[in-house]
Motif scaffolding. Sequence first.
Motif, PDB file in Angstrom:
ATOM      1  N   UNK A   1      72.256  -2.547 -14.373  1.00 59.25           N
ATOM      2  CA  UNK A   1      72.412  -1.531 -13.332  1.00 59.25           C
ATOM      3  C   UNK A   1      73.203  -2.093 -12.158  1.00 59.25           C
ATOM      4  N   UNK A   2      73.577  -1.194 -11.240  1.00 55.86           N
ATOM      5  CA  UNK A   2      74.501  -1.562 -10.174  1.00 55.86           C
ATOM      6  C   UNK A   2      73.917  -2.579  -9.200  1.00 55.86           C
ATOM      7  N   UNK A   3      72.609  -2.500  -8.942  1.00 56.85           N
ATOM      8  CA  UNK A   3      71.997  -3.444  -8.009  1.00 56.85           C
ATOM      9  C   UNK A   3      71.283  -4.551  -8.766  1.00 56.85           C
ATOM     10  N   UNK A   4      70.600  -5.408  -8.023  1.00 58.30           N
ATOM     11  CA  UNK A   4      69.938  -6.575  -8.606  1.00 58.30           C
ATOM     12  C   UNK A   4      69.073  -6.224  -9.804  1.00 58.30           C
ATOM     13  N   UNK A   5      69.155  -7.027 -10.840  1.00 58.36           N
ATOM     14  CA  UNK A   5      68.286  -6.887 -12.005  1.00 58.36           C
ATOM     15  C   UNK A   5      68.114  -8.272 -12.615  1.00 58.36           C
ATOM     16  N   UNK A   6      66.874  -8.619 -12.949  1.00 62.29           N
ATOM     17  CA  UNK A   6      66.579  -9.990 -13.356  1.00 62.29           C
ATOM     18  C   UNK A   6      66.218 -10.139 -14.823  1.00 62.29           C
ATOM     19  N   UNK A   7      65.735  -9.078 -15.470  1.00 62.01           N
ATOM     20  CA  UNK A   7      65.388  -9.172 -16.881  1.00 62.01           C
ATOM     21  C   UNK A   7      64.373 -10.254 -17.171  1.00 62.01           C
ATOM     22  N   UNK A   8      63.252 -10.226 -16.457  1.00 62.18           N
ATOM     23  CA  UNK A   8      62.262 -11.302 -16.559  1.00 62.18           C
ATOM     24  C   UNK A   8      61.747 -11.541 -17.974  1.00 62.18           C
ATOM     25  N   UNK A   9      61.552 -10.480 -18.751  1.00 64.16           N
ATOM     26  CA  UNK A   9      60.897 -10.619 -20.049  1.00 64.16           C
ATOM     27  C   UNK A   9      61.804 -10.225 -21.203  1.00 64.16           C
ATOM     28  N   UNK A  10      61.754 -11.040 -22.250  1.00 64.98           N
ATOM     29  CA  UNK A  10      62.381 -10.692 -23.519  1.00 64.98           C
ATOM     30  C   UNK A  10      61.312 -10.805 -24.611  1.00 64.98           C
ATOM     31  N   UNK A  11      61.513 -10.062 -25.683  1.00 60.73           N
ATOM     32  CA  UNK A  11      60.536 -10.032 -26.777  1.00 60.73           C
ATOM     33  C   UNK A  11      60.946 -11.056 -27.828  1.00 60.73           C
ATOM     34  N   UNK A  12      59.974 -11.778 -28.366  1.00 58.23           N
ATOM     35  CA  UNK A  12      60.295 -12.709 -29.448  1.00 58.23           C
ATOM     36  C   UNK A  12      61.055 -11.985 -30.557  1.00 58.23           C
ATOM     37  N   UNK A  13      62.080 -12.615 -31.055  1.00 59.72           N
ATOM     38  CA  UNK A  13      62.908 -12.012 -32.098  1.00 59.72           C
ATOM     39  C   UNK A  13      62.092 -11.630 -33.323  1.00 59.72           C
ATOM     40  N   UNK A  14      61.096 -12.447 -33.683  1.00 58.17           N
ATOM     41  CA  UNK A  14      60.299 -12.138 -34.874  1.00 58.17           C
ATOM     42  C   UNK A  14      59.407 -10.921 -34.664  1.00 58.17           C
ATOM     43  N   UNK A  15      58.985 -10.655 -33.408  1.00 57.90           N
ATOM     44  CA  UNK A  15      58.211  -9.452 -33.112  1.00 57.90           C
ATOM     45  C   UNK A  15      59.086  -8.224 -33.311  1.00 57.90           C
ATOM     46  N   UNK A  16      60.329  -8.302 -32.809  1.00 60.33           N
ATOM     47  CA  UNK A  16      61.279  -7.221 -33.047  1.00 60.33           C
ATOM     48  C   UNK A  16      61.523  -7.031 -34.542  1.00 60.33           C
ATOM     49  N   UNK A  17      61.752  -8.119 -35.263  1.00 59.02           N
ATOM     50  CA  UNK A  17      62.042  -8.026 -36.699  1.00 59.02           C
ATOM     51  C   UNK A  17      60.896  -7.373 -37.459  1.00 59.02           C
ATOM     52  N   UNK A  18      59.674  -7.716 -37.112  1.00 57.39           N
ATOM     53  CA  UNK A  18      58.543  -7.111 -37.812  1.00 57.39           C
ATOM     54  C   UNK A  18      58.494  -5.609 -37.582  1.00 57.39           C
ATOM     55  N   UNK A  19      58.799  -5.172 -36.371  1.00 55.43           N
ATOM     56  CA  UNK A  19      58.818  -3.738 -36.080  1.00 55.43           C
ATOM     57  C   UNK A  19      59.874  -3.035 -36.931  1.00 55.43           C
ATOM     58  N   UNK A  20      61.075  -3.577 -36.916  1.00 57.98           N
ATOM     59  CA  UNK A  20      62.179  -2.952 -37.655  1.00 57.98           C
ATOM     60  C   UNK A  20      61.918  -2.969 -39.157  1.00 57.98           C
ATOM     61  N   UNK A  21      61.372  -4.052 -39.656  1.00 56.37           N
ATOM     62  CA  UNK A  21      61.108  -4.146 -41.091  1.00 56.37           C
ATOM     63  C   UNK A  21      59.978  -3.219 -41.532  1.00 56.37           C
ATOM     64  N   UNK A  22      59.026  -2.973 -40.627  1.00 53.99           N
ATOM     65  CA  UNK A  22      57.912  -2.086 -40.959  1.00 53.99           C
ATOM     66  C   UNK A  22      58.328  -0.626 -40.864  1.00 53.99           C
ATOM     67  N   UNK A  23      59.072  -0.284 -39.816  1.00 62.09           N
ATOM     68  CA  UNK A  23      59.494   1.099 -39.583  1.00 62.09           C
ATOM     69  C   UNK A  23      60.996   1.144 -39.299  1.00 62.09           C
ATOM     70  N   UNK A  24      61.828   1.065 -40.317  1.00 61.97           N
ATOM     71  CA  UNK A  24      63.280   1.158 -40.090  1.00 61.97           C
ATOM     72  C   UNK A  24      63.635   2.469 -39.382  1.00 61.97           C
TER      73      UNK A  24
END
Length: 505
Positions: free
Chosen positions: A296-319
Motif C-alpha cells: 500500500x501507499x503508506x508504511x507497511x511492515x508485513x510482520x507475519x508470513x505463513x510457513x510454506x508447508x502450512x500453505x502447501x497443506x491447505x492447497x493440497x487438501x483443497x485445491x
Amino acid sequence: MKNFKFILILSFGFLSSSCNLDEDPIFLDKTLYDTPQSASAALNGIYQGLTNYNTLERRIFVVDGFSGLFVASRGGDNINTSHNTQILSLKPTYDGDSEAMWGGLYGAIAQTNSAIQSIKVVDSPTTKNELLFSDIAGHAHFVRAWSYFSLVRLFGDIPLWLQLADSENLNKPKSTAKEVYAQVISDAKNAASLLNGASGKGYPKQYAANMLLAKVYMTLATNPDLREGSLSEMDYWQMAYTEAMKVYGNYTLVSNYSSLFTDSNENSTESIFELQISQDAANSQMGRNYTPLNYKASQAFGYLRVHADVYDQHVNTYPEDPRIAGTYISQYANATTGAIIKVYPADPTRANFKVANPYFFKFAEKSTTHSNQYNSQNHIIYRYGELLVMLAEISNELQNGQQLGYVTQLLNRVGKVPHAGYLGSKDNFRDAIMMEYRFELLGEGEDSHNNRRRGFDYFLKNTINKHNNNPGFKATVDLLLSTNKSQVMGLPIPLSEVNTNELIN
C-alpha cells in the motif's frame, strides 16, 4: 458502537506493565456507573481496552507467533532475528510483546473489576435503564472471562484479580490454572445471563458468552488436570455441545469468505464478537503491521508470513479453495514503483528468506492507495464459521452422528465437500477437523491454543514435527521448531511482573 468513536477515552494509568493495579485511573471512579450515559461511555472504554496496541496488535503477534505456523519478517529478513529464534521457534524467553500483552489484558481486567464492583443490577430487569445496566454488567463479566481465558491458555498459573487494588492490596500471588478456569466459567455464565442486547449494535450478545463457555469446556475435556473432580471428559464434551447449540442458528455464514477481512462487511451475519475499530479514535496499526511490504501507499511492515508447508497443506487438501486468496498473498505490485513482488509460491525457488514464505493477508489493509498510518478494519474474534468447526469436533467426540453435517455446512460456502479424511474413523475425523481450524481460521487468534489443546504429544506430531520434517524444509530459510516440552507448551510470566509483584517468586 463504532460510530460513537468512543465517547469517553479512558486512561489506563498503570505504573508499569505489571498487573499491580493503581488506584488513580479514571475507571476506578464508581460514579461512572451511576447514570446510563456515563455507564455506556465506560463500557466503550472497556472494549477500547481490547483495541489498544498492546491488547490487539501485540497480542496477535504473540498468539500467532507462538502457534508454530508463522515466521516473522519483523526485525529483519532472516531466520536469526530475536523474534524468530525465540517465540516463533517455540523457544520463548522474556520478550516485550508478551509483557505488553500481559499489561494490556490486565488493564482491561481492571476496568471490568471496577464495573462489576460498582454497577447495580436487579434480578429481573424490566425498565430501559435496568436492562441497560444489566447488559453493561454482562459485558464486564464477558470481557473479564475472555481476558483471563486469553492469559491462562498462554501462561498457566497467573494472578487472579477480582477486585480493585488499593494501598493495602497491590500484589497478588499466582492462582492455579484450574482456579482461573473456574473463574472464567463463572464470569461467562454471569455474562450469558446478564447480556440482553440493550447496548445496541456492535456489541456482542449473550451468544458470545455461550461460545466462550463451549471453548472452555472443550479445553477441560482434553486436559484432565483442569477438570472438576466429579466430571468426566465426556461430561465436558456434552456441556460444550449444549453451549455451542445455544449459538447455532442465530448467525449465518457470509457468502464471500474474503469479505470477512475487509472494512466493507463489518458486523456481518457471521460475526459473534467483533472489536469495533475507528481509524480516528482507535489508532489501529493492524493494517500497517500486517500488510505486506510496499503493498500500500503508506508504511507497511508485513510482520507475519505463513510457513510454506502450512500453505502447501491447505492447497493440497483443497485445491482452488477461495479461502486461500483471503488468507495468503504471494504476488502483488509495488504500490510506489509498480514492480511485481513475488514470494512463495509465486516464486517457487525459496532462494532466500525474503521469498521463502507467503504473507499472511487477513489483517492487511486491502486498499493499495491507503495512505494513513492507521486503519479502520474491524477485528473479528468469534464468528459462526468457527462455531461450525467446533460443533463438528464436539459431535465427533460425542459420536452423535452430526459431525459431518457441520463440516458440510462450512465447506458449502467455498464450493468444497468434506475430503476423504472425514470419512474414516473417529480418530481420522479428529485429525481432519483439527486441520480444518487452520484452513478456516488461520491467524485469527486461536491457533496457539488449538495446536496445544490436545496436549504436547498431539502438538509435537501434528504441528512441530510436521513442519520440521516436511520434505521442503530448508535450514537457511525455515525455522526449526523446538521439541522441548518445557519450552513449547507455555510462555514465562513477564519479568516486569516477577520483579514488581512481591508475591511471585
